[in-house]
Design an enzyme around this catalytic site. Sequence first.
Site, PDB file in Angstrom:
ATOM      1  N   ALA A 192      39.918 -38.622  16.711  1.00 27.21           N
ATOM      2  CA  ALA A 192      40.044 -38.947  15.284  1.00 27.21           C
ATOM      3  C   ALA A 192      40.161 -37.663  14.478  1.00 27.21           C
ATOM      4  O   ALA A 192      40.253 -36.568  15.040  1.00 27.21           O
ATOM      5  CB  ALA A 192      38.821 -39.745  14.843  1.00 27.21           C
ATOM      6  N   ASN A 193      40.200 -37.773  13.182  1.00 30.32           N
ATOM      7  CA  ASN A 193      40.154 -36.585  12.321  1.00 30.32           C
ATOM      8  C   ASN A 193      39.317 -36.892  11.089  1.00 30.32           C
ATOM      9  O   ASN A 193      38.828 -38.011  10.924  1.00 30.32           O
ATOM     10  CB  ASN A 193      41.564 -36.100  11.965  1.00 30.32           C
ATOM     11  CG  ASN A 193      42.338 -37.133  11.182  1.00 30.32           C
ATOM     12  OD1 ASN A 193      41.973 -37.470  10.051  1.00 30.32           O
ATOM     13  ND2 ASN A 193      43.395 -37.674  11.778  1.00 30.32           N
ATOM     14  N   ARG A 194      39.139 -35.896  10.243  1.00 35.29           N
ATOM     15  CA  ARG A 194      38.154 -36.020   9.163  1.00 35.29           C
ATOM     16  C   ARG A 194      38.681 -36.706   7.907  1.00 35.29           C
ATOM     17  O   ARG A 194      37.992 -36.777   6.903  1.00 35.29           O
ATOM     18  CB  ARG A 194      37.632 -34.636   8.770  1.00 35.29           C
ATOM     19  CG  ARG A 194      36.837 -33.953   9.859  1.00 35.29           C
ATOM     20  CD  ARG A 194      36.257 -32.643   9.325  1.00 35.29           C
ATOM     21  NE  ARG A 194      35.710 -31.824  10.374  1.00 35.29           N
ATOM     22  CZ  ARG A 194      34.513 -32.012  10.919  1.00 35.29           C
ATOM     23  NH1 ARG A 194      33.741 -32.995  10.493  1.00 35.29           N
ATOM     24  NH2 ARG A 194      34.085 -31.211  11.865  1.00 35.29           N
TER      25      ARG A 194
END
Length: 407
Positions: free
Chosen positions: A217-219
């Site tokens: 995932a990413n932020r």
Amino acid sequence: MAALAGRRIVLGVSGGIAAYKSVEVLRRLRDEGAHVVPVMTQAAHHFIGATTLSALASEPVRTSMWDGGPDPIPHTRLGQQADLVVVAPATARVIGAYANGLSTDLLTNTLIATRAPVVLAPAMHAEMWVHAAVADNVATLRRRGVTIVGPGVGRLAGGDSGVGRMADPADIVEVVVDVLAPGGAGDAPGSRAMNGLRVLVTAGGTREPIDPVRVIANRSSGKQGHAIAAEAVARGATVTLVTTVDLEPPSAADVVRVETSAEMAEAVGRLAPDHDIVVMAAAVADFRPVTTATDKLKKADGVPQIVLEPTEDIVAGLATARRDDQTIVGFAAETSDLVENATKKLESKRLDVIVANDVSAPGAGFAHDTNAVTIISKGGRTVSVSLADKRTIAAHVLEAILDVRSH
Ligand code: CTP
């Protein structure tokens, strides 16, 4: 032309040795054509005479909420009428009261009552400036969009030296001019209507499954994309929002929930032809696992080797296949060489507009409610928007889009 002509500025002066320099700030603001109303705190009288400020200002200095005068409610009126409030010097007390919403005198009342941009020039002893309470208060104010100028390093009261010296008056006035300049933090974006336009917005970070419980995932929080969708709805556009997050979407938008980059690519590919404007605010994974394990990977089986493959570049694909009347907008999340890297992406992905986002800057980028961006349009027009709430950033982005569409 004088950069501040026609602007009404409240100059707050609080009680520090640097108060004598506020005279120079006042003179320079006047030289730039501003209408300046000074407000002194009680403590400021120990360092500078009210007569001095009154003599140089456009209106007599205000010192108290109770000193009579023509206006029975100066504490709200001053703030409401100001185009900008600048406090120089700003003491630890004023900063603390403002950060915590405490109205202790006319100046702090004015700060809390105003919706105009605020510039603070802190001045205090080094020990005070680095104290955790002061640092927290300054960080809070920055996050809310207050511009802090200085302090610098130099001689302080009592023969000490260190960080805490008020910024030079010339620098303070330059920051005031920048904040009020077109594209500055205090420059309200336009609010052109978008009736009849169909806008597709993507938001949030994609999640690429490794196994049934784990993802890459990413932020990205999706807040900026959702704010763009909400702003477009408010302007009368017909909006479709393709999102990976559970944030409340604008009620009038059509919402499509996706999780992976492949699902986003499918949804966007299907929907884009029916839209005039596509804003790819989503943080799409560049790589995904080649295979997804059907069963959860077990620790006992050893360290997994996860092989990645590139995902489809959605926005680049759209730009290649676009109709002439379509506007394609990308985002560039960068941690260095912001404008240079974003301009390269604008060109290589053949976009109309790119919104460059320095995700390492304080208060900007992922998860924050505020953001600071540089909006670059094809043809080179660049608008820098300093720290502002994401809805304000959204308004600037839509204005830039309407600008390229009208050329
Ligand atoms: N984007 C996309 N499809 C991808 C990756 C990115 O459509 N597979 C879009 C994003 O939505 C954004 C823009 O491309 O609008 C820029 O994304 P970014 O990740 O910053 O660019 P990259 O080309 O991936 O460059 P890099 O990660 O190397 O900085």
